[in-house]
Design a protein around this motif. Sequence first.
Motif, PDB file in Angstrom:
ATOM      1  N   UNK A 146       0.778  -1.225   0.000  1.00 25.78           N
ATOM      2  CA  UNK A 146       0.000   0.000   0.000  1.00 25.78           C
ATOM      3  C   UNK A 146       0.811   1.276   0.000  1.00 25.78           C
ATOM      4  N   UNK A 147       2.112   1.189  -0.222  1.00 29.76           N
ATOM      5  CA  UNK A 147       2.930   2.390  -0.179  1.00 29.76           C
ATOM      6  C   UNK A 147       2.829   3.178  -1.478  1.00 29.76           C
ATOM      7  N   UNK A 148       3.160   4.455  -1.403  1.00 29.51           N
ATOM      8  CA  UNK A 148       3.037   5.332  -2.558  1.00 29.51           C
ATOM      9  C   UNK A 148       4.148   5.077  -3.562  1.00 29.51           C
ATOM     10  N   UNK A 149       3.841   5.365  -4.806  1.00 32.03           N
ATOM     11  CA  UNK A 149       4.831   5.384  -5.879  1.00 32.03           C
ATOM     12  C   UNK A 149       4.724   6.727  -6.594  1.00 32.03           C
ATOM     13  N   UNK A 150       5.843   7.207  -7.109  1.00 32.04           N
ATOM     14  CA  UNK A 150       5.846   8.407  -7.934  1.00 32.04           C
ATOM     15  C   UNK A 150       6.026   8.002  -9.379  1.00 32.04           C
ATOM     16  N   UNK A 151       5.112   8.432 -10.225  1.00 32.87           N
ATOM     17  CA  UNK A 151       5.193   8.174 -11.663  1.00 32.87           C
ATOM     18  C   UNK A 151       6.117   9.224 -12.286  1.00 32.87           C
ATOM     19  N   UNK A 152       7.295   8.797 -12.738  1.00 32.12           N
ATOM     20  CA  UNK A 152       8.299   9.751 -13.198  1.00 32.12           C
ATOM     21  C   UNK A 152       8.027  10.294 -14.594  1.00 32.12           C
ATOM     22  N   UNK A 153       7.269   9.536 -15.409  1.00 33.87           N
ATOM     23  CA  UNK A 153       7.122   9.919 -16.807  1.00 33.87           C
ATOM     24  C   UNK A 153       8.288   9.470 -17.662  1.00 33.87           C
TER      25      UNK A 153
ATOM     26  N   UNK B 215       8.113  16.499 -21.715  1.00 35.09           N
ATOM     27  CA  UNK B 215       9.161  17.089 -20.882  1.00 35.09           C
ATOM     28  C   UNK B 215      10.525  16.679 -21.425  1.00 35.09           C
ATOM     29  N   UNK B 216      11.475  17.608 -21.395  1.00 30.25           N
ATOM     30  CA  UNK B 216      12.821  17.334 -21.890  1.00 30.25           C
ATOM     31  C   UNK B 216      13.835  17.787 -20.850  1.00 30.25           C
ATOM     32  N   UNK B 217      15.075  17.408 -21.045  1.00 29.40           N
ATOM     33  CA  UNK B 217      16.165  17.862 -20.185  1.00 29.40           C
ATOM     34  C   UNK B 217      17.073  18.778 -20.996  1.00 29.40           C
ATOM     35  N   UNK B 218      17.390  19.942 -20.423  1.00 31.68           N
ATOM     36  CA  UNK B 218      18.309  20.891 -21.036  1.00 31.68           C
ATOM     37  C   UNK B 218      19.395  21.198 -20.021  1.00 31.68           C
TER      38      UNK B 218
ATOM     39  N   UNK C  16      17.632   3.361 -19.073  1.00 34.52           N
ATOM     40  CA  UNK C  16      16.805   4.553 -19.282  1.00 34.52           C
ATOM     41  C   UNK C  16      16.541   4.737 -20.768  1.00 34.52           C
ATOM     42  N   UNK C  17      15.260   4.953 -21.144  1.00 30.21           N
ATOM     43  CA  UNK C  17      14.873   5.024 -22.550  1.00 30.21           C
ATOM     44  C   UNK C  17      14.232   6.346 -22.951  1.00 30.21           C
ATOM     45  N   UNK C  18      14.256   7.343 -22.068  1.00 26.43           N
ATOM     46  CA  UNK C  18      13.722   8.645 -22.438  1.00 26.43           C
ATOM     47  C   UNK C  18      12.373   8.927 -21.813  1.00 26.43           C
ATOM     48  N   UNK C  19      11.711   9.991 -22.301  1.00 30.57           N
ATOM     49  CA  UNK C  19      10.469  10.470 -21.720  1.00 30.57           C
ATOM     50  C   UNK C  19       9.255   9.897 -22.435  1.00 30.57           C
TER      51      UNK C  19
END
Length: 493
Positions: free
Chosen positions: A401-408, A428-431, A421-424
């Motif tokens: 029952x613990x929370x999870x954060x959906x990172x996208x 959203x992008x990283x600069x 890691x395969x991207x978004x």
Amino acid sequence: MAPRTTTTPVVPAPGPGAPDNANPVGITGGLNRFFEAARDRAPAALALVCGTRRLSYADLDARADRAAHYLRSAGIGPGSRAAILLPRSVDLYVWLLGVCKTGAAFVPIDPAAPPDRVAFILSDVDAAVLLTTSALAARTARGAAGGACRVVRTDICAEEVATLPAVRRTADEDPSGTGDPLAYIMYTSGSSGRPKGVEIARSSICNFLRVVSPVYGVRPQDRVYQGMSLSFDFSLEEIWPTWTAGAALVAGPAGPAHLGVELADFLEEREVTVLYCVPTLLETIPRDLPRVRTLVVGGEACPASLVRRWSRPGRRVLNTYGPTEATVTATWQELLPDRPVTIGRPLPTYRAVLLDERGRRVPQGAVGEICLGGPGLARGYVGRPDLTADRFIEHSPADHGRRLYRTGDLGRATGAGEIEYLGRADAEVKIRGYRVSLDEIDNVLLEDPAVAQAATILTTPPGARRTGADEHDDDDEARDHVLAAYVVRADVG
């Protein structure tokens, strides 16, 4: 699926001269307690190198105690939110520590942030005080004037602060009664056209320091470069593990960030041994830095070619991954030139799972959204219960029952149990390591009545990384008034 990590990772042994009591596990209280424990172990040790100034742990601690005394006299304490808008300087670190000593939450704002963004943050977070300089105060007066936010010009009050007692005091009790007050609020890009404030509790950042310190293995004799803006949570990774270990923090020069040959010269002259940076910045450094024994990259994907170039005997290259909502870093991996680049496994106490669109774990080797759990999760977003409920979810009973954060972010578990890691999965992008929502840029452009349509894309011309906004208007002044500098095209006005 990504396995849950329950065993302690293999970490380097303490370096020569590392004291037994440098282990942060037993430290309780706020972030300042980690610094104070190092001060008590070795008060004469070098804590900060900033320009031509060198401060010992005892000196920096005394200055911070005086700053905390000044803030308390102004009514700042547990439950307060103190905005920090200061250039990189000794004062920045003094007042950061001072805020922590009062028990208030700090809210870092980039000095290069446009006025409208500063005004929005001060209002959104309901800041009780804004710590800034006379030079920056004129730009921020409008934002502070709308509420009860007091503006403290640190250069003006410096003489008064210097006369106050340098007495360490336990912070007052948190008036919320939760026993776990906020440590800081970090603002990131938001799809609505305005930034969103991520609330990080004291327990989350302190847990991070306890579990990450043995992984990074910073030693008291290290010199650690601090080049990131305080408004970017990568800076917390530079500052606090350094002070936890009793090492010296080497502040980068104020003003535009150094890179390339200029940065290489600076790091060599200051004898830096531990370097945190985004891969984009590391790529600009034209030569090896033999003194650097630990290199920590994060904020964006790291090319395998960069790993091969910077690997050498006696140097550890670590890849870190984690959104602001999971408190700085959630997964890590030591990178080796003959191994695939991954974001590794969760830090102790963290967990990572890969879920499909319906919230189910994906099969081994399948692509899924990286979802993070554990004590590092943020409370949520300031004043955004809808967005908090969307991104922070309750998972299946298998996860208690613990929370999870959906990172996208999208990822895939390798045969070795690491995450690739395969991207978004969104816009959203990283600069240069900063999270940027392309929708935010579009919405800001559309606020101008002269703009009928707006579409923003990430472009990468030869030798540069920048965003390009294709809008039917050339009102650069209005754009610069709202958007952070790192999202504005480098070749625009």
